[in-house]
Design an enzyme around this catalytic site. Structure first.
Site, PDB file in Angstrom:
ATOM      1  N   HIS A   1       0.856  -1.182   0.000  1.00  0.00           N
ATOM      2  CA  HIS A   1       0.000   0.000   0.000  1.00  0.00           C
ATOM      3  C   HIS A   1       0.895   1.235   0.000  1.00  0.00           C
ATOM      4  CE1 HIS A   1      -3.629  -2.261   0.734  1.00  0.00           C
ATOM      5  NE2 HIS A   1      -3.175  -2.762   1.871  1.00  0.00           N
TER       6      HIS A   1
ATOM      7  N   CYS B   1      -1.243   1.717  -5.883  1.00  0.00           N
ATOM      8  CA  CYS B   1      -1.944   2.844  -6.478  1.00  0.00           C
ATOM      9  C   CYS B   1      -1.087   4.100  -6.428  1.00  0.00           C
ATOM     10  CB  CYS B   1      -3.258   3.102  -5.753  1.00  0.00           C
ATOM     11  SG  CYS B   1      -4.363   1.684  -5.764  1.00  0.00           S
TER      12      CYS B   1
END
Length: 456
Positions: free
Chosen positions: A299, A342
């Site tokens: 993440h 991301c």
């Protein structure tokens, strides 16, 4: 080895009959030596060989899916989370099929023949094949194998086969001619799209291939270099755990071990551990290496990667450890960073396309806005800035799984990494992901083409 994966293989092996195993072995002949296949008497042993050859594995089931599709065991294909329609879409992509068109042709011919047709073929082959190979119980696939051994038929020479079926089944002769015409057309297309390059050292720096396509990084050592995988799965906050990332790690290890890299995976690193591990590898002596590859799965936030302690490290700081100044033994050599994370929280808007991704998907959060202004660095990002990317609990991330499959397909053709990543961009961008899209990105300061040699 993942127990769920082995359970699925066991269940499939229990469902296959003898004739289907023979068909699977025949369709695999371009990838597994005939001698090894002949010794196999049961499906479990067949699957073990496919695993040994890195043809199947956790997160790497395309070849098995294609085989089941070819023999029309759609029920077993469904148990792998696929369908007839999905495989038909996948196999329409040029270069996607792993079973050669030649072997598909022979298998389809064998399936089309009646027992009387097979008896007629055996009669006409009496003077060309030994009698013990033409016994009553010999199948058409076994006869084709013997004809290949005797070099009566070859992929690029089916004249005898056409003459044979002109007598037995003229309609099949027309199918062979149609295959030859299509093969000639496809071969021309593939030559234009994927020119097989010759290394400059093999043909000379001014050789035709080098002159036309640019210089190529040398890949002479074994191992070629380190493939470092930083894989964050279990976070201190359990709600952040990244299900499916183990499949990504396995897929990368299989591909880069096959490509003769020293592959090392580190799991569940805190921020400090990420920094320390990257610095440790930048300080290693890479003089007898050709390349360095680093995969990061985690993440994060825009421009940053998160450790399992939820603390961030700048991507640019990690990449900078491998510049020519900070890592002299890699100066002039390619450094590759592939990041599954991301670059923001915005979903990519979707256009109306047919959905081809099923199962629960999650998003990862993270990486990069720029790279240091240094040469010989390539960064592949799972998505463009400000957008999310997707990961399946069952099969791993869309981006990494696509990359690994494309490398298995295209590295043997001499396709360079930038072109492979472009193919990945195209494939991932074409998928419908829970109503959204994903657009990967390539950032490169490579000065030459990076072609991974496939061991013979």
């Amino acid at each position: 080895m993942n127990t769920d994966f082995l359970k699925v293989l066991f269940e499939i092996s229990e469902a296959l009959v003898t004739e289907e195993l023979a068909a699977l072995k025949f369709l695999s002949l371009d990838h597994v030596p005939r001698r090894k296949l002949e010794a196999i008497q049961e499906p479990k042993a067949f699957f073990e060989v496919l695993q040994e050859k890195d043809l199947i594995g956790v997160g790497n089931l395309f070849f098995l899916k294609e085989l089941l599709y070819r023999i029309c065991r759609i029920d077993l294909l469904t148990s792998l989370g696929s369908s007839r329609e999905q495989m038909e879409r996948e196999l329409r992509i040029l270069g996607r099929a792993l079973v050669s068109a030649y072997r598909q042709l022979l298998y389809r011919i064998a399936e089309d023949l009646t027992p009387e047709d097979v008896a007629n073929v055996k009669f006409l082959l009496q003077k060309l094949l030994p009698k013990n190979k033409l016994q009553e119980d010999a199948s058409m696939l076994q006869i084709f194998l013997e004809m290949e051994i005797k070099e009566i038929i070859k992929e690029d020479n089916l004249e005898f086969l056409k003459d044979l079926f002109q007598r037995v089944r003229p309609d099949i002769k027309k199918k062979i001619e149609a295959y030859e015409g299509k093969r000639k057309e496809n071969y021309s297309r593939e030559e234009v799209r994927y020119p097989v390059s010759v290394q400059p050292e093999e043909k000379g720096a001014e050789g035709g291939a080098a002159k036309e396509h640019g210089k190529i990084y040398k890949m002479k050592n074994n191992p070629h270099g380190y493939c470092l995988i930083l894989n964050n799965y279990i976070f201190k906050n359990p709600s952040y755990n990244r299900e499916g990332t183990l499949q990504d790690g396995e897929a990368v290890k299989q591909v880069f071990t096959w490509l003769q890299f020293e592959t090392v995976e580190y799991m569940d690193l805190e921020r400090k551990d990420i920094c320390d591990t990257v610095k440790e590898y930048s300080r290693k002596d890479h003089r007898n290496m050709d390349c360095f590859v680093c995969f990061i799965f985690s993440h994060g936030e825009k421009g940053k990667i998160k450790g399992v302690d939820d603390e961030c490290v700048n991507i640019e700081d990690l990449v900078s450890c491998f510049t020519g100044t900070n890592c002299p033994s890699l100066a002039g050599k390619p450094k590759v960073f592939i990041i599954q994370a991301c670059q923001g929280s915005e979903p990519h808007p979707s256009v109306k396309v047919e959905p081809d991704c099923s199962g629960h998907l999650e998003v990862d959060a993270s990486p990069l806005t720029s790279i240091p202004d240094k040469a010989d660095i390539l960064i592949g990002l799972a998505t463009v800035e400000d957008c999310v990317c997707f990961r399946s609990h069952e099969t791993g991330s869309v981006y990494i799984q696509s990359l690994c499959e494309k490398m298995r397909l295209l590295c043997p053709l001499g396709v360079d990494l930038t072109s492979i990543l472009t193919e990945v961009n195209n494939e991932v961008a074409g998928k419908e992901l829970e109503g959204y899209k994903q657009m990967p990105k390539i950032t490169s300061t490579l000065l030459k083409r990076l072609v991974f040699k496939v061991p013979q």
